[in-house]
Motif scaffolding. Structure first.
Motif, PDB file in Angstrom:
ATOM      1  N   GLN A  27     -20.063  60.149  47.706  1.00 38.78           N
ATOM      2  CA  GLN A  27     -20.086  60.292  49.158  1.00 38.78           C
ATOM      3  C   GLN A  27     -19.109  59.332  49.818  1.00 38.78           C
ATOM      4  O   GLN A  27     -18.416  59.694  50.782  1.00 38.78           O
ATOM      5  CB  GLN A  27     -21.509  60.040  49.677  1.00 38.78           C
ATOM      6  N   ILE A  28     -19.027  58.097  49.291  1.00 40.42           N
ATOM      7  CA  ILE A  28     -18.072  57.123  49.841  1.00 40.42           C
ATOM      8  C   ILE A  28     -16.647  57.603  49.633  1.00 40.42           C
ATOM      9  O   ILE A  28     -15.797  57.499  50.532  1.00 40.42           O
ATOM     10  CB  ILE A  28     -18.293  55.736  49.189  1.00 40.42           C
ATOM     11  N   THR A  29     -16.366  58.148  48.447  1.00 42.80           N
ATOM     12  CA  THR A  29     -15.028  58.678  48.169  1.00 42.80           C
ATOM     13  C   THR A  29     -14.687  59.829  49.107  1.00 42.80           C
ATOM     14  O   THR A  29     -13.571  59.904  49.639  1.00 42.80           O
ATOM     15  CB  THR A  29     -14.947  59.164  46.711  1.00 42.80           C
ATOM     16  N   ALA A  84     -11.802  59.909  51.922  1.00 43.11           N
ATOM     17  CA  ALA A  84     -10.813  60.985  51.989  1.00 43.11           C
ATOM     18  C   ALA A  84     -10.807  61.624  53.374  1.00 43.11           C
ATOM     19  O   ALA A  84      -9.748  61.955  53.917  1.00 43.11           O
ATOM     20  CB  ALA A  84     -11.106  62.030  50.922  1.00 43.11           C
ATOM     21  N   GLY A  85     -11.993  61.790  53.960  1.00 41.10           N
ATOM     22  CA  GLY A  85     -12.084  62.354  55.301  1.00 41.10           C
ATOM     23  C   GLY A  85     -11.430  61.460  56.339  1.00 41.10           C
ATOM     24  O   GLY A  85     -10.726  61.934  57.244  1.00 41.10           O
ATOM     25  N   ILE A  86     -11.679  60.141  56.210  1.00 38.87           N
ATOM     26  CA  ILE A  86     -11.070  59.179  57.143  1.00 38.87           C
ATOM     27  C   ILE A  86      -9.546  59.202  57.008  1.00 38.87           C
ATOM     28  O   ILE A  86      -8.815  59.156  58.000  1.00 38.87           O
ATOM     29  CB  ILE A  86     -11.625  57.769  56.886  1.00 38.87           C
ATOM     30  N   ARG A  87      -9.055  59.274  55.771  1.00 38.30           N
ATOM     31  CA  ARG A  87      -7.613  59.332  55.530  1.00 38.30           C
ATOM     32  C   ARG A  87      -7.006  60.584  56.155  1.00 38.30           C
ATOM     33  O   ARG A  87      -5.922  60.529  56.760  1.00 38.30           O
ATOM     34  CB  ARG A  87      -7.346  59.313  54.023  1.00 38.30           C
ATOM     35  N   GLN A  88      -7.702  61.712  56.034  1.00 31.98           N
ATOM     36  CA  GLN A  88      -7.217  62.951  56.641  1.00 31.98           C
ATOM     37  C   GLN A  88      -7.177  62.840  58.167  1.00 31.98           C
ATOM     38  O   GLN A  88      -6.237  63.323  58.812  1.00 31.98           O
ATOM     39  CB  GLN A  88      -8.102  64.125  56.226  1.00 31.98           C
TER      40      GLN A  88
END
Length: 276
Positions: A229-231, A235-239
Motif C-alpha cells: 500500500q505504501i508503494t 507511486a500515486g504521489i509521484r504521478q
C-alpha cells in the motif's frame, strides 16, 4: 459390529463429503473467489471414492499408530486437494499446493477442535456408538469451520493472503514454511503426548498451533500488505507530482504564447499606423 473394508468405506464417504465442503469454504475464503459449481460436482465423485477407500485401507492396516505415516497421510490429502484447487479454481500449481497445505492444515485443526465438545467415550465396534461419534465429529467440525470462515472473512484474510500469494518479494521461505505446517502440527502433538504435557490434549495443541500460525502469518502478511500500500501510495504521489509539473509546463507555454501574441498584435498595429 464387524468393521470391514466396505462398511468403513461407506462411513468414510459421509465424512469425506463434509470435509470436501469444509475445503471448499476455506479455499474460497483464502482465494477470495467462488468455485466453479460444475467442476465441483465433476471432481467430487472420484475424490470421495478414492479417499474413502484409501482411508479404509489405512484404518484396517493401523497406519494411524505411527506419526510419520500420519504425516504422509496428510500430505496425500494435500496433493489430492491441490489437484482439486487447480481444476476447480484454475490456480497455478505453485499457488495451488501452498493453498492446499494451508486449507488441509485448517481442516485437520477443525477436526481436533471437536475434541473440546466430544467428551464421552465411544465404543466404535458398537454400531450406535460409531454412528453417534461420526455425526458429532463431522457436524462439529463443519460448524467450527463455518465460524472460522466468518472470522477469517471479517479479518480480510483474502486480501492479505492474495498479497502474499501473488506478490513478488519474500515468498519462497514462507511458502516452504506453509508446506511444513502438517509436520509442525504433528510434531507438536507427538512431543506433548510423549512428554505427557497439557494432559495429552490434542485439541489444546491444535489450538496453540493454530493461534501461533495465525499470529505469525497475520503479522508478516499484513506487513507485506502495508508495504504494498505504501508503494502504491508513493507511486500515486509521484504521478500527481508529474501531473502538476505538466500543468505548470502548459501554463508557462500559454503565458509565453500570450506574450508573443500581444507582441505580434502591437507590431502589426504599428506597421499599419506607419503605412497610413
Amino acid at each position: 459390529m464387524e468393521l470391514t473394508f466396505w462398511n468403513i468405506t461407506g462411513f468414510n464417504l459421509f465424512g469425506i463429503t463434509v470435509q470436501f465442503l469444509q475445503q471448499i469454504i476455506l479455499t474460497r475464503v483464502l482465494l477470495g473467489k467462488a468455485a466453479d459449481r460444475k467442476r465441483i460436482l465433476i471432481f467430487l465423485l472420484p475424490y470421495n471414492i478414492f479417499l474413502a477407500a484409501f482411508g479404509a485401507v489405512e484404518f484396517l492396516s493401523g497406519i494411524f499408530a505411527h506419526v510419520g505415516l500420519l504425516v504422509l497421510h496428510q500430505y496425500l490429502y494435500i496433493l489430492v486437494w491441490c489437484a482439486g484447487i487447480r481444476y476447480i479454481y484454475k490456480e497455478k500449481r505453485k499457488n495451488a499446493i501452498v493453498t492446499s497445505a494451508v486449507v488441509m492444515f485448517l481442516v485437520f485443526i477443525m477436526e481436533d477442535f471437536t475434541g473440546f465438545f466430544v467428551k464421552q467415550n465411544y465404543d466404535l465396534s458398537v454400531a450406535s456408538d460409531l454412528h453417534r461419534y461420526i455425526v458429532l465429529e463431522v457436524l462439529g467440525a463443519m460448524a467450527i469451520t463455518v465460524c472460522a470462515a466468518g472470522i477469517l472473512r471479517h479479518g480480510r484474510v483474502s486480501e492479505i493472503y492474495s498479497t502474499f500469494l501473488y506478490g513478488e518479494c519474500g515468498r519462497k521461505g514462507w511458502r516452504v514454511l506453509l508446506l511444513l505446517l502438517p509436520v509442525i502440527q504433528n510434531t507438536m502433538i507427538y512431543m506433548v503426548n510423549e512428554k505427557k504435557l497439557l494432559n495429552n490434549s490434542n485439541p489444546v495443541v491444535s489450538l496453540l498451533s493454530f493461534l501461533l500460525m495465525y499470529g505469525v502469518f497475520n503479522y508478516v502478511f499484513r506487513c507485506e500488505l502495508q508495504k504494498k500500500q505504501i508503494t502504491e501510495q508513493s507511486a500515486g504521489i509521484r504521478q500527481q507530482e508529474l501531473y502538476i509539473q505538466n500543468l505548470e509546463s502548459v501554463q508557462r507555454e500559454m503565458r509565453l504564447f500570450r506574450h508573443d501574441y500581444k507582441n505580434m498584435i502591437i507590431q502589426a498595429v504599428s506597421r499599419q499606423g506607419t503605412g497610413k
